[in-house]
Motif scaffolding. Sequence first.
Motif, PDB file in Angstrom:
ATOM      1  N   UNK A  40       0.696  -1.071  -0.025  1.00 19.60           N
ATOM      2  CA  UNK A  40      -0.017  -0.004  -0.082  1.00 19.60           C
ATOM      3  C   UNK A  40       0.743   1.294   0.014  1.00 19.60           C
ATOM      4  N   UNK A  41       2.209   0.949  -0.002  1.00 18.11           N
ATOM      5  CA  UNK A  41       3.031   2.398   0.034  1.00 18.11           C
ATOM      6  C   UNK A  41       3.791   2.263  -1.250  1.00 18.11           C
ATOM      7  N   UNK A  42       4.437   3.356  -1.283  1.00 18.55           N
ATOM      8  CA  UNK A  42       5.215   3.774  -2.730  1.00 18.55           C
ATOM      9  C   UNK A  42       6.662   3.000  -2.755  1.00 18.55           C
ATOM     10  N   UNK A  43       6.990   2.832  -4.070  1.00 20.78           N
ATOM     11  CA  UNK A  43       8.390   2.026  -4.065  1.00 20.78           C
ATOM     12  C   UNK A  43       9.603   2.896  -3.766  1.00 20.78           C
ATOM     13  N   UNK A  44      10.325   2.377  -2.792  1.00 20.19           N
ATOM     14  CA  UNK A  44      11.656   3.077  -2.223  1.00 20.19           C
ATOM     15  C   UNK A  44      12.844   2.491  -2.736  1.00 20.19           C
ATOM     16  N   UNK A  45      13.542   3.381  -3.030  1.00 20.62           N
ATOM     17  CA  UNK A  45      15.070   2.879  -3.264  1.00 20.62           C
ATOM     18  C   UNK A  45      15.766   2.632  -2.010  1.00 20.62           C
ATOM     19  N   UNK A  46      16.465   1.290  -2.123  1.00 20.40           N
ATOM     20  CA  UNK A  46      17.315   0.682  -1.110  1.00 20.40           C
ATOM     21  C   UNK A  46      18.860   1.065  -1.261  1.00 20.40           C
ATOM     22  N   UNK A  47      19.115   0.510  -2.423  1.00 23.44           N
ATOM     23  CA  UNK A  47      20.770   0.594  -2.817  1.00 23.44           C
ATOM     24  C   UNK A  47      20.945   0.669  -4.318  1.00 23.44           C
ATOM     25  N   UNK A  48      22.339   1.019  -4.854  1.00 23.15           N
ATOM     26  CA  UNK A  48      22.822   0.690  -5.982  1.00 23.15           C
ATOM     27  C   UNK A  48      23.835   0.245  -6.020  1.00 23.15           C
TER      28      UNK A  48
END
Lengths: 116, 116
Positions: A40-48
């Motif tokens: 139910x939440x947005x897609x969030x960046x973790x790591x590149x």
Amino acid sequence: EPEVTQTPSHQVTQMGQEVILRCVPISNHLYFYWYRQILGQKVEFLVSFYNNEISEKSEIFDDQFSVERPDGSNFTLKIRSTKLEDSAMYFCASSERKTSGRDTQYFGPGTRLTVL
Amino acid sequence: AQSVAQPEDQVNVAEGNPLTVKCTYSVSGNPYLFWYVQYPNRGLQFLLKYITGDNLVKGSYGFEAEFNKSQTSFHLKKPSALVSDSALYFCAVRDLTNFGNEKLTFGTGTRLTIIP
């Protein structure tokens, strides 16, 4: 058409256990990413990840998380001691390394992690 | 900082009618804008992107998006909706001016339902 693949599609684990999520990026891509999406939440960046080291990470990516490219094809995300709040869909993505920086990130189908 | 807003959680359109899914963005430099689509139990599929040049960009499945710098918007459009367009649509942005910034920032998503 080349695709990013991820295994498993669904992982259920007990709180405190270690999990490893696996990804096979597109073969000629050099940049790899992990994102997550809590229900139910947005897609969030973790790591590149580029050139065998972390290029950028978010504040979510704390010491419980690690990434590795153990061989020429796989890219993994390890969560050392899972918490209930780690339950989410985890997406792997990859992109070419263009000198312009104008890469397009291509995403895998995701691994749904459920922590009990 | 970079951010995206998708003001509508849900958009319903009759089959054959034109559709618009709204997106506004905020970056301190030059935006690199994307639309992704997520079908049930699938990953994020790349639809289209804007870097520079023509403000109207065309993508997969007949979709297009219009970049409007003055309104900081990047709305997704299609002239005639199909039932198969029903899915979850995500707008994303990356600040191109911030060298070394690789992460995409996503909106919360808009669920598009095409009514037969």
